[in-house]
Design a protein around this motif. Sequence first.
Motif, PDB file in Angstrom:
ATOM      1  N   GLY A  29      11.435  -7.442   6.610  1.00 17.07           N
ATOM      2  CA  GLY A  29      11.511  -6.648   6.567  1.00 17.07           C
ATOM      3  C   GLY A  29      12.554  -7.399   5.728  1.00 17.07           C
ATOM      4  O   GLY A  29      12.508  -7.011   4.413  1.00 17.07           O
ATOM      5  N   GLN A  33      10.739  -8.038   0.268  1.00 20.59           N
ATOM      6  CA  GLN A  33       9.237  -7.702  -0.644  1.00 20.59           C
ATOM      7  C   GLN A  33       9.677  -6.842  -1.499  1.00 20.59           C
ATOM      8  O   GLN A  33       9.226  -5.713  -0.977  1.00 20.59           O
ATOM      9  CB  GLN A  33       8.120  -7.985   0.169  1.00 20.59           C
ATOM     10  N   ILE A  98      -0.780  -9.857   5.493  1.00 21.19           N
ATOM     11  CA  ILE A  98       0.760  -8.994   5.984  1.00 21.19           C
ATOM     12  C   ILE A  98       1.519 -10.983   6.032  1.00 21.19           C
ATOM     13  O   ILE A  98       2.783 -11.051   5.535  1.00 21.19           O
ATOM     14  CB  ILE A  98       0.586  -8.780   7.595  1.00 21.19           C
ATOM     15  N   GLN A 117      -3.945  -0.631   2.909  1.00 17.18           N
ATOM     16  CA  GLN A 117      -3.151  -1.762   2.667  1.00 17.18           C
ATOM     17  C   GLN A 117      -2.721  -2.298   1.396  1.00 17.18           C
ATOM     18  O   GLN A 117      -2.077  -3.273   0.767  1.00 17.18           O
ATOM     19  CB  GLN A 117      -3.561  -3.319   2.987  1.00 17.18           C
ATOM     20  N   GLU A 119       0.207  -1.869  -0.476  1.00 17.50           N
ATOM     21  CA  GLU A 119       1.145  -2.497  -0.956  1.00 17.50           C
ATOM     22  C   GLU A 119       1.490  -3.977  -0.623  1.00 17.50           C
ATOM     23  O   GLU A 119       2.666  -4.381  -1.202  1.00 17.50           O
ATOM     24  CB  GLU A 119       2.212  -1.790   0.187  1.00 17.50           C
ATOM     25  N   HIS A 120       0.491  -4.709  -0.199  1.00 18.95           N
ATOM     26  CA  HIS A 120      -0.065  -5.477  -0.478  1.00 18.95           C
ATOM     27  C   HIS A 120      -0.893  -6.515  -1.150  1.00 18.95           C
ATOM     28  O   HIS A 120      -0.928  -7.929  -1.940  1.00 18.95           O
ATOM     29  CB  HIS A 120      -0.387  -6.034   1.262  1.00 18.95           C
TER      30      HIS A 120
ATOM     31  N   TRP B  39       6.914  -0.110  10.340  1.00 22.84           N
ATOM     32  CA  TRP B  39       6.725  -1.586   9.567  1.00 22.84           C
ATOM     33  C   TRP B  39       5.321  -1.562   9.808  1.00 22.84           C
ATOM     34  O   TRP B  39       4.768  -2.199  10.599  1.00 22.84           O
ATOM     35  CB  TRP B  39       7.583  -3.005   9.988  1.00 22.84           C
ATOM     36  N   ARG B  40       5.016  -1.322   8.280  1.00 22.69           N
ATOM     37  CA  ARG B  40       3.921  -2.223   7.944  1.00 22.69           C
ATOM     38  C   ARG B  40       2.624  -3.568   7.368  1.00 22.69           C
ATOM     39  O   ARG B  40       2.172  -3.588   7.147  1.00 22.69           O
ATOM     40  CB  ARG B  40       2.765  -1.187   7.232  1.00 22.69           C
ATOM     41  N   GLY B  41       3.916  -4.675   7.323  1.00 21.86           N
ATOM     42  CA  GLY B  41       3.798  -6.086   7.153  1.00 21.86           C
ATOM     43  C   GLY B  41       4.573  -6.174   5.879  1.00 21.86           C
ATOM     44  O   GLY B  41       4.517  -7.191   5.232  1.00 21.86           O
ATOM     45  N   ALA B  42       5.038  -4.714   5.269  1.00 16.41           N
ATOM     46  CA  ALA B  42       5.369  -5.168   3.750  1.00 16.41           C
ATOM     47  C   ALA B  42       7.069  -4.197   4.360  1.00 16.41           C
ATOM     48  O   ALA B  42       6.496  -2.909   4.074  1.00 16.41           O
ATOM     49  CB  ALA B  42       4.378  -5.293   2.916  1.00 16.41           C
ATOM     50  N   GLY B  43       7.479  -4.313   2.311  1.00 21.48           N
ATOM     51  CA  GLY B  43       9.003  -2.984   2.169  1.00 21.48           C
ATOM     52  C   GLY B  43      10.116  -3.309   3.052  1.00 21.48           C
ATOM     53  O   GLY B  43       9.623  -4.113   4.132  1.00 21.48           O
ATOM     54  N   SER B 255      -1.945  -2.431  11.416  1.00 22.21           N
ATOM     55  CA  SER B 255      -0.837  -3.393  10.371  1.00 22.21           C
ATOM     56  C   SER B 255       0.474  -2.129  10.692  1.00 22.21           C
ATOM     57  O   SER B 255       1.862  -1.675  10.710  1.00 22.21           O
ATOM     58  CB  SER B 255      -0.659  -3.037   8.937  1.00 22.21           C
ATOM     59  N   LEU B 257       3.313  -2.750  13.445  1.00 21.56           N
ATOM     60  CA  LEU B 257       3.724  -3.393  13.236  1.00 21.56           C
ATOM     61  C   LEU B 257       4.378  -3.273  14.881  1.00 21.56           C
ATOM     62  O   LEU B 257       4.681  -4.174  15.806  1.00 21.56           O
ATOM     63  CB  LEU B 257       3.844  -4.867  12.607  1.00 21.56           C
TER      64      LEU B 257
END
Lengths: 451, 289
Positions: A29, A33, A98, A117, A119-120, B39-43, B255, B257
């Motif tokens: 992170g 982003q 991701i 998902q 947030e993506h 962490w889920r891949g974003a933020g 996700s 992770l």
Amino acid sequence: MSTPPIGRRGFLRGALGVGALAVAGCAPGGGGQAAPSRLAAPSATASAVKGEITIWNRSGDLFKVFDAAIAKFKQAYPGVTVNHQQVDIDAKLANTLISGTDVPDGSFWDDAKIGGQAEHLYDLTDLVAPYKDQTAPYKISVNTVDGKIYGVPWDLDPGLLWYRADILEDAGVDIAGIATYDDLLAASRTIKERNPASKPIHLDKNPFLSQLWLEMLANQQGTSLTDANGKLRLDSPEYQNIFAWIRQATGDGLVTHAPYLEPADVNTLDSGQQVFVPWAIWWSFAPQNLLKTTKGKWRAAPLPAWTPGGARSGAMGGSSFVIPAKAKNPELAWLLYEYLCFKDEGIQAVYGPNSVYPGGLSTSVPSYTPALDPAKPLFQPIEALGGQDLWKVATEAAATIPAAVPIPWWWAQSVDYLGNNVQRLIEGKMSPDDVIADSAKKIQRNLIDRG
Amino acid sequence: MRVRTWLTPYVFVSPFFLVFAAFGVYPLIFALQLSFTRWRGAGEAVFVGLGNYSYLLSSPDFWASLGNSAVLWLLIVPVQVVAGLGAAVLLANAKLRLRGFFRVAFIAPFVTPLVAMAQVWIVVFDTDYGLVNYVLNLVGLPDVGWLTSTTWSKPTLALLFLWKTTGFAIIILLAGLQAVPGQVYEAAGLDGASRWRQFWSLTVPLVRRSIAFLVVVQTLAVFQMFAEPYVVTQGGPYGSTETAGLYLYDHISASDLGTGAANSFLLVLLVFGLSLGAVRLLRPKDGTS
């Protein structure tokens, strides 16, 4: 000018320093982003819009249907090139979002997976807003996370009661008399008395599908796995009703427990062992494409209600379109999805007669309610259903589907607990109370508390 | 000039280290950091300390996945060592007819794509329409839920793994056997040792290193087993084929992770310990490593 000497130790220290910086830079992170912003529609006119988009879709017949519809979109937007790809979305989309590499501009996705998902994805609230009031409330609910809409609502999949018209007629059972789930049990007993080998009601053996089915029955009663605050509702009276009904049906020997449309299922559907299939509209695929000896003998009716006068349908599954936050041309992807979901020409292109489904796509109905006019069918009466007007049955049922709450991000993972326990209930290995207690405990601990 | 002199070797070896750092060290450090976060891949990742590790170590599902892998190990590795050694001894025999054919036959499954074989497995072991149950029915036996019952799902999966990888085991053991000098057997024969005695007292000790290597490699493979259950059973029924590798994947695909990364490090520690134990257990008695 001479170069100042660098000692070996100094060099190694320098290298270590560079390594440390690299380590610091690889913190998860660390890229920081930003949360995806709201997407705005392009202001250019259709003829002036230009660009290329990559769109992911499932493989199979639906891909061909969308391929044909996209061809019509390109006529309306001649400057847009659409790279339409068949992808194993379940396996690839989440990982692609991701990693952020080779992200498509838009993708088809199960409603149940969008929340996980969000947030993506682009926030599409402003774009969907003009159509929101005319879209089935259920679809708006399941595409909403924290008040923001992340998917373009596509199809609505009303649950229906599929039944063998010939067997009911022989047994003297009037489908109009099956108004509640208790009526369904009574009708099944009547049929079983005439044919002891019959196990009239289909309950599915696939944990994922059985949980999806469970949610249809819950949605019919106006609830779902969580309430609006994300609190589990498995111990609510609505779920207790469903589990008690399953136990009653299995205990009375009224259930065929088979995996969805696999050979064992198809065989018992064709043999007359199964008479009732309470399932989504997409089961219409079976009589049209899989069943042999019973093709033309199946019909659809609204689901029974849980209480007299209650809702006669609930949603089972459904899909929408998402636009990844890292899409290169998100505005163009929106134009495509707006065309397919909200424009009369696009809806006709998807649901109307086409080369794949000559009578029209009959495995779902649009979620955009202006297109759901019982008097203006998008697909024709179906020969494999004895010429029944499925459009009328489905749109009337769809109109009764209650709103829901957003599907929690962990829904798909909860199948390991709830879906499996529903299977144990059907097999008589668990009581309804055990299903509720065990599933709730595991979902709370392993999913909700770790959100 | 001095810099250039001593820097030269570093420049020459640096391509390897740069690639190794990018694709070996960096992912490892990243995963280690990840294992201490949510962490889920974003933020932004949320630091949770040992939270992911304590969650896993107190999770019945984690231990169940290890238990499933352990049972599969028991069903696979001992059988594979014995069967592989037997087949290798036969194939090493120069007098064996059709030796070339048998070698190809044993190796063929190893080079066949797993997914294709897994699909065959699904069809052959289908409860209602599979060939195996058809044959059982012919002799009056009832259907068995090979892939749909918790009793039989693991043995059926183990059989697929054995069928797929025993050819590899034979290659390893055959190579070990061919390194044994023929004079050893000639001398034993002159001393009156029977074939069985030669096998136990010569062959097995002399290929001990190959056996140890095989056990280590297959222990790694079994505890990382993923594709077989993913394609054939998706971990079912009721999680009975949810292997350690598949359980790890479930976290990643959801996700989650951080937990996935923690799970992978726990798995590394476990497999490292098991491999070390196997090496020590099978170390030649002459004391060489």
